[in-house]
Design a protein around this motif. Structure first.
Motif, PDB file in Angstrom:
ATOM      1  N   GLU A 287      34.219  33.851  31.782  1.00  0.00           N
ATOM      2  CA  GLU A 287      33.789  35.115  31.171  1.00  0.00           C
ATOM      3  C   GLU A 287      33.007  35.961  32.178  1.00  0.00           C
ATOM      4  OE1 GLU A 287      33.668  37.886  28.182  1.00  0.00           O
ATOM      5  OE2 GLU A 287      34.740  35.972  28.252  1.00  0.00           O
ATOM      6  N   ALA A 288      32.151  35.270  32.954  1.00  0.00           N
ATOM      7  CA  ALA A 288      31.384  35.996  33.966  1.00  0.00           C
ATOM      8  C   ALA A 288      32.304  36.585  35.028  1.00  0.00           C
ATOM      9  CB  ALA A 288      30.359  35.061  34.610  1.00  0.00           C
ATOM     10  N   THR A 289      33.352  35.855  35.374  1.00  0.00           N
ATOM     11  CA  THR A 289      34.310  36.366  36.357  1.00  0.00           C
ATOM     12  C   THR A 289      35.018  37.613  35.827  1.00  0.00           C
ATOM     13  OG1 THR A 289      34.672  34.121  37.193  1.00  0.00           O
ATOM     14  CG2 THR A 289      36.331  35.768  37.724  1.00  0.00           C
ATOM     15  N   LYS A 290      35.409  37.575  34.540  1.00  0.00           N
ATOM     16  CA  LYS A 290      36.058  38.741  33.934  1.00  0.00           C
ATOM     17  C   LYS A 290      35.103  39.938  33.922  1.00  0.00           C
ATOM     18  CE  LYS A 290      39.167  36.076  30.936  1.00  0.00           C
ATOM     19  NZ  LYS A 290      39.529  35.758  29.524  1.00  0.00           N
ATOM     20  N   ASP A 291      33.834  39.667  33.545  1.00  0.00           N
ATOM     21  CA  ASP A 291      32.846  40.753  33.517  1.00  0.00           C
ATOM     22  C   ASP A 291      32.650  41.344  34.907  1.00  0.00           C
ATOM     23  OD1 ASP A 291      32.537  40.315  30.830  1.00  0.00           O
ATOM     24  OD2 ASP A 291      30.727  39.086  31.044  1.00  0.00           O
ATOM     25  N   THR A 292      32.630  40.458  35.904  1.00  0.00           N
ATOM     26  CA  THR A 292      32.458  40.937  37.288  1.00  0.00           C
ATOM     27  C   THR A 292      33.632  41.802  37.713  1.00  0.00           C
ATOM     28  OG1 THR A 292      31.201  38.936  37.835  1.00  0.00           O
ATOM     29  CG2 THR A 292      32.090  40.218  39.663  1.00  0.00           C
TER      30      THR A 292
END
Length: 206
Positions: A91-96
């Motif tokens: 999820e953090a990768t997608k947000d980034t």
């Protein structure tokens, strides 16, 4: 059992080296009780040294194995934590990635805004120069007109009622007088009469 081994070794080795010693130096070599006891003492010391070395090696091996086991447990815990955190990491990768895309868009908008601001700034600079030029021209004209205005005000203050009566007596005043009267009417916001008679133009001024 150890003693038998020692005796066998001593007997075998002593016989072998005794024959070599006899062949080279023509002298016999005897194994006395004293030398035998010294040999036993040396052999005992060697055994103790080897025991200590083996014990130290065993401790090192045990310590290494313990560390390996602990490390294996830590790795297993970390793997479990990573599995737990994997959805959050994804999820953090997608947000980034979404943030980077938005940053790229914002960068484009910011660049366009910067270009627009530069253009407006250039236009404002040109307008400022034009306004300054107009202001300078106006100031020059004002500086040129002020002495004449001051002189006119002084002349106006020096007028009295007799001067106005004298002007009223003129049926057709000179052009200079007419121009002055019209200027005074404009300054006083007096409506200009249609009649060209000097007296009718002077009546509002009295």
């Amino acid at each position: 059992g150890v003693r038998m081994v020692i005796e066998a070794v001593v007997s075998t080795q002593s016989g072998h080296y005794g024959r070599e010693y006899l062949a080279e130096l023509s002298r016999h070599c005897y194994v006395t009780p004293t030398s035998y006891l010294e040999l036993l003492g040396i052999f005992s010391k060697l055994i103790n040294m080897k025991k200590e070395e083996l014990e130290a090696g065993r401790k090192r091996t045990k310590t290494g194995l313990t560390k390996l086991l602990n490390t294996q447990e830590d790795v297993a815990k970390m793997q479990a934590e990573l599995e737990t955190m994997k959805p959050m990491l994804e999820e953090a990768t997608k947000d980034t990635e979404a943030t980077m895309i938005q940053i790229d868009k914002d960068s484009v908008v910011a660049e366009q805004t910067r270009e627009t601001v530069q253009k407006e700034e250039s236009s404002a600079s040109v307008m400022a120069e034009e306004c300054k030029s107009i202001a300078d021209d106006a100031q020059r004209d004002l500086n040129e007109a002020l002495p004449a205005l001051d002189a006119a005000l002084k002349s106006l203050k020096s007028l009295n009622k007799n001067d106005v009566v004298e002007v009223r007596a003129l049926q057709r005043p000179p052009n200079g007088v007419r121009m002055v009267i019209e200027a005074v009417c404009i300054m006083k916001a007096i409506k200009k009469e249609k009649s060209t008679d000097c007296d009718s133009a002077l009546i509002p001024l009295l």
